[in-house]
Write a protein that holds these residues in place. Structure first.
Motif, short mmCIF file in Angstrom:
data_model
loop_
_atom_site.label_atom_id
_atom_site.label_comp_id
_atom_site.label_asym_id
_atom_site.label_seq_id
_atom_site.Cartn_x
_atom_site.Cartn_y
_atom_site.Cartn_z
N VAL A 99 6.17 49.93 40.11
CA VAL A 99 7.30 50.56 39.21
C VAL A 99 8.28 51.48 40.19
O VAL A 99 9.47 51.07 39.86
N VAL A 100 8.03 52.21 41.24
CA VAL A 100 8.93 52.74 42.10
C VAL A 100 9.88 51.74 42.62
O VAL A 100 11.27 51.76 42.66
N ASP A 101 9.30 50.70 42.97
CA ASP A 101 10.06 49.46 43.74
C ASP A 101 11.18 48.91 42.62
O ASP A 101 12.27 48.36 42.90
N LEU A 102 10.58 48.45 41.51
CA LEU A 102 11.50 47.91 40.45
C LEU A 102 12.54 48.79 40.03
O LEU A 102 13.55 48.29 39.78
N LEU A 103 12.42 49.96 39.89
CA LEU A 103 13.49 50.90 39.49
C LEU A 103 14.50 50.96 40.68
O LEU A 103 15.66 50.84 40.15
N GLY A 104 13.99 50.85 41.79
CA GLY A 104 14.90 50.72 42.83
C GLY A 104 15.78 49.62 42.83
O GLY A 104 16.90 49.57 43.44
N ARG A 105 14.86 48.57 42.63
CA ARG A 105 15.80 47.35 42.62
C ARG A 105 16.78 47.01 41.44
O ARG A 105 17.76 46.33 41.43
N ILE A 106 16.53 47.77 40.31
CA ILE A 106 17.39 47.67 39.07
C ILE A 106 18.71 48.44 39.51
O ILE A 106 19.84 48.19 38.89
N ARG A 107 18.40 49.46 39.87
CA ARG A 107 19.59 50.51 40.50
C ARG A 107 19.54 50.88 41.94
O ARG A 107 18.84 51.89 42.19
N PRO A 108 20.01 50.00 42.74
CA PRO A 108 19.97 50.12 44.31
C PRO A 108 20.46 51.52 44.72
O PRO A 108 21.54 51.80 44.11
N SER A 110 19.55 54.43 44.05
CA SER A 110 19.35 55.55 43.20
C SER A 110 18.00 56.27 43.63
O SER A 110 17.35 55.97 44.59
N ASN A 111 17.88 57.56 43.02
CA ASN A 111 16.60 58.47 43.54
C ASN A 111 15.76 57.96 42.28
O ASN A 111 15.94 58.04 41.14
N VAL A 112 14.43 57.91 42.66
CA VAL A 112 13.22 57.54 41.87
C VAL A 112 12.41 58.75 42.07
O VAL A 112 12.05 59.21 43.24
N PHE A 113 12.05 59.56 40.82
CA PHE A 113 11.17 60.52 41.00
C PHE A 113 9.68 60.28 40.31
O PHE A 113 9.72 59.52 39.56
N ILE A 114 8.89 60.91 41.00
CA ILE A 114 7.39 61.27 40.47
C ILE A 114 7.18 62.48 39.84
O ILE A 114 7.20 63.47 40.53
N VAL A 115 6.76 62.28 38.41
CA VAL A 115 6.56 63.43 37.82
C VAL A 115 4.97 63.51 37.87
O VAL A 115 4.38 62.78 36.99
N ARG A 116 4.30 64.51 38.32
CA ARG A 116 2.87 64.56 38.26
C ARG A 116 2.29 65.08 37.08
O ARG A 116 2.87 66.31 36.43
N VAL A 123 6.71 57.88 36.38
CA VAL A 123 7.64 57.32 37.32
C VAL A 123 9.11 57.48 36.53
O VAL A 123 9.28 56.79 35.72
N GLN A 124 10.16 58.10 37.34
CA GLN A 124 11.41 58.51 36.52
C GLN A 124 12.83 58.09 37.14
O GLN A 124 12.76 58.18 38.32
N LEU A 125 13.61 57.54 36.57
CA LEU A 125 15.05 57.05 36.91
C LEU A 125 16.02 57.67 36.03
O LEU A 125 16.02 57.56 34.95
N ASN A 126 16.98 58.43 36.60
CA ASN A 126 18.01 59.06 35.54
C ASN A 126 19.26 58.22 35.86
O ASN A 126 19.80 57.65 36.75
N TRP A 127 19.92 57.73 34.61
CA TRP A 127 20.93 56.91 34.69
C TRP A 127 21.58 56.74 33.00
O TRP A 127 20.79 56.74 31.97
N GLN A 128 23.01 57.08 33.02
CA GLN A 128 23.73 57.18 31.70
C GLN A 128 23.52 55.76 31.00
O GLN A 128 23.84 55.67 29.99
N HIS A 129 23.16 54.69 31.86
CA HIS A 129 23.53 53.24 31.36
C HIS A 129 22.28 52.89 30.75
O HIS A 129 22.10 51.57 30.51
N LEU A 130 21.17 53.58 30.85
CA LEU A 130 19.81 52.91 30.55
C LEU A 130 19.72 52.42 29.17
O LEU A 130 19.19 51.31 28.94
N PRO A 131 20.46 52.68 27.97
CA PRO A 131 20.46 52.10 26.84
C PRO A 131 21.03 50.78 26.95
O PRO A 131 20.87 50.01 25.93
#
Length: 247
Positions: A99-108, A110-116, A123-131
């Protein structure tokens, strides 16, 4: 004034290696205009959106991430952006890495966060264009609203059903070991066999799962109102080869 489609076609020709002059001849657009489009192309601009800016997207990664989102993900609004979270069990570290890899490939870049959380991580990605990329986002739980893929999403999943199924089964699915007994030559024998199950409360998401299974020719059955099962030995082997182990 040229349409967004003409501009996208011209930039696509440039990306495949055509010269400014060749693109001008092919599109009928002035060479100077194409040069300006090239120099202002937003592909490396922070926050650039594949949908809004007509940029290419990693379709294989998107298909898998769409499966993860529909299976066990959600999108929410923060003050200045949206964020997507995919919930992953700590017992499956390779799924988390995927999942971390996929999020990075969708938005090269970017920072991908792990929320424990207890027993799991988001696994979290912030982006205003997600919708834009996940128009299925909306108020309420996914199983309480209609989930329908847009035509461009259907095209991507049709081209990459395996990654889509990996996202679904590695999020809301499991591979279980079943057993049965038979009388052979007067003696009771125990037989063990594997089974994949996808469990989801949304009728629409289950239908998308079975549609993708049909695309790859893997037989399935609905073993309960919320469960899709792949049980035949050859079908389980085919799904194993297609999506890999959930580890």
């Amino acid at each position: 004034m040229y349409t967004a489609r003409v501009r996208a076609d011209a930039l696509a020709l440039l990306r495949q290696g055509d010269s400014l002059s060749a693109v001008a001849r092919a599109t009928g657009v002035a060479r100077s205009t194409i040069r300006e489009w090239r120099d202002c192309e937003p592909r490396n601009r922070p926050g650039a959106c594949p949908r809004c800016d007509a940029l290419p997207i990693d379709q294989e990664a998107y298909a898998a991430l769409l499966g993860f989102y529909l299976g066990d993900g959600h999108i929410a609004r923060a003050a200045r952006y949206y964020f997507i979270r995919i919930s992953c069990d700590l017992a499956h570290p390779r799924v988390i890495d995927d999942v971390v890899d996929l999020l990075g490939r969708i938005r090269p870049g970017s920072n991908v966060f792990i929320v424990r959380k207890p027993g799991c991580v988001d696994v979290q990605l912030n982006w205003q264009h997600l919708p834009c990329l996940f128009p299925q986002h909306g108020p309420g739980r996914k199983h309480e609203r209609k989930i329908v893929l847009e035509p461009w999403q259907q095209d991507i999943v049709s081209a990459h059903p395996g990654p889509f199924l990996r996202g679904l089964f590695h999020s809301d699915g499991c591979r279980v070991a079943n057993w049965a007994t038979r009388i052979v030559a007067g003696k009771k024998k125990r037989y063990e066999y594997g089974r994949w199950q996808f469990v989801n409360h949304s009728d629409d998401i289950r239908d998308l799962c079975t549609w993708a299974l049909d695309l790859v020719g893997i037989p399935w059955r609905q073993s309960s109102w919320k469960t899709i099962s792949v049980s035949r030995r050859e079908a389980v082997a085919a799904l194993d080869a297609l999506i890999g182990p959930k580890t």
